[in-house]
Design a protein around this motif. Sequence first.
Motif, PDB file in Angstrom:
ATOM      1  N   ALA A  22       0.833  -1.211   0.000  1.00 23.69           N
ATOM      2  CA  ALA A  22       0.000   0.000   0.000  1.00 23.69           C
ATOM      3  C   ALA A  22       0.864   1.257   0.000  1.00 23.69           C
ATOM      4  N   LEU A  23       1.930   1.240   0.784  1.00 21.30           N
ATOM      5  CA  LEU A  23       2.823   2.393   0.837  1.00 21.30           C
ATOM      6  C   LEU A  23       3.563   2.570  -0.492  1.00 21.30           C
ATOM      7  N   TYR A  24       3.944   1.471  -1.114  1.00 24.25           N
ATOM      8  CA  TYR A  24       4.584   1.535  -2.427  1.00 24.25           C
ATOM      9  C   TYR A  24       3.639   2.178  -3.456  1.00 24.25           C
ATOM     10  N   LYS A  28       4.269   5.737  -5.283  1.00 20.39           N
ATOM     11  CA  LYS A  28       4.386   5.772  -6.741  1.00 20.39           C
ATOM     12  C   LYS A  28       3.306   6.678  -7.337  1.00 20.39           C
ATOM     13  N   ASN A  29       2.100   6.628  -6.808  1.00 21.81           N
ATOM     14  CA  ASN A  29       1.023   7.513  -7.236  1.00 21.81           C
ATOM     15  C   ASN A  29       1.465   8.974  -7.087  1.00 21.81           C
ATOM     16  N   PHE A  30       2.036   9.298  -5.957  1.00 29.42           N
ATOM     17  CA  PHE A  30       2.471  10.672  -5.721  1.00 29.42           C
ATOM     18  C   PHE A  30       3.641  11.032  -6.638  1.00 29.42           C
ATOM     19  N   GLN A  87      -5.191   6.281  -1.500  1.00 29.48           N
ATOM     20  CA  GLN A  87      -5.402   7.682  -1.895  1.00 29.48           C
ATOM     21  C   GLN A  87      -5.631   7.691  -3.397  1.00 29.48           C
ATOM     22  N   ASP A  88      -6.860   7.921  -3.793  1.00 26.30           N
ATOM     23  CA  ASP A  88      -7.207   7.884  -5.203  1.00 26.30           C
ATOM     24  C   ASP A  88      -7.145   9.241  -5.877  1.00 26.30           C
ATOM     25  N   MET A  97       0.677  15.572  -0.061  1.00 27.06           N
ATOM     26  CA  MET A  97       1.291  14.281  -0.371  1.00 27.06           C
ATOM     27  C   MET A  97       2.373  13.951   0.647  1.00 27.06           C
ATOM     28  N   ILE A  98       3.228  14.916   0.910  1.00 24.39           N
ATOM     29  CA  ILE A  98       4.315  14.700   1.865  1.00 24.39           C
ATOM     30  C   ILE A  98       3.747  14.370   3.236  1.00 24.39           C
TER      31      ILE A  98
END
Length: 150
Positions: A22-24, A28-30, A87-88, A97-98
Amino acid sequence: MGDNVKTAHIANLNGLLADAFALYVKTKNFHWHVRGPQFRDLHLLFDEQAAEIFALTDLIAERVRKNGATTHTSLTSLAAGSRIAAQDRADLSAEAMIGELIGDNRTFLAQLRATKDSAGEVGDNATDGIIDDWTDQCEQRIWFLSQTLA
C-alpha cells in the motif's frame, strides 16, 4: 512457544507485507502526480522511496514463507490487510502528499517495531535482525520527507 504467539508473528509479517504494498502504490502515485515548484526534487524522491519500499515486499514475503505460512495472494487480500489508507486523488498539493507519506511511514514504522517484537518472542532471529535495516530505511524516509517541509 505457543501456537498463538507464532500466529501473531505471521499476522504481523503479513500486515507488514500489506502495508509495504500500500505504501509503495501510494508513493508511486504521488511520484506520478506531484506538481509545483518542488516537482523535480519530489518526483525523484518519491520514485527513490517507492523503489526502496517495493524491494522490501519480496523480503517480507519470504520471511512469511520461511516461517511456514502463506502470504497474501491478491490485491483484495493485500488491501484488506493494510492499515495504510488508499489515496485515489491525483490533485493533492505536494505538501498534502508529503504529509500523508510521513503519516503512512510512521504507521509502517509502528508495524516494523511490532513485528520485531513478535520475531523476538518466537525466536525468529533472521527477521529480528533484518528488521533493524528496514526500520532505519523507514526512519530515513520520514526524515527526508519531513525536511522538505522545513
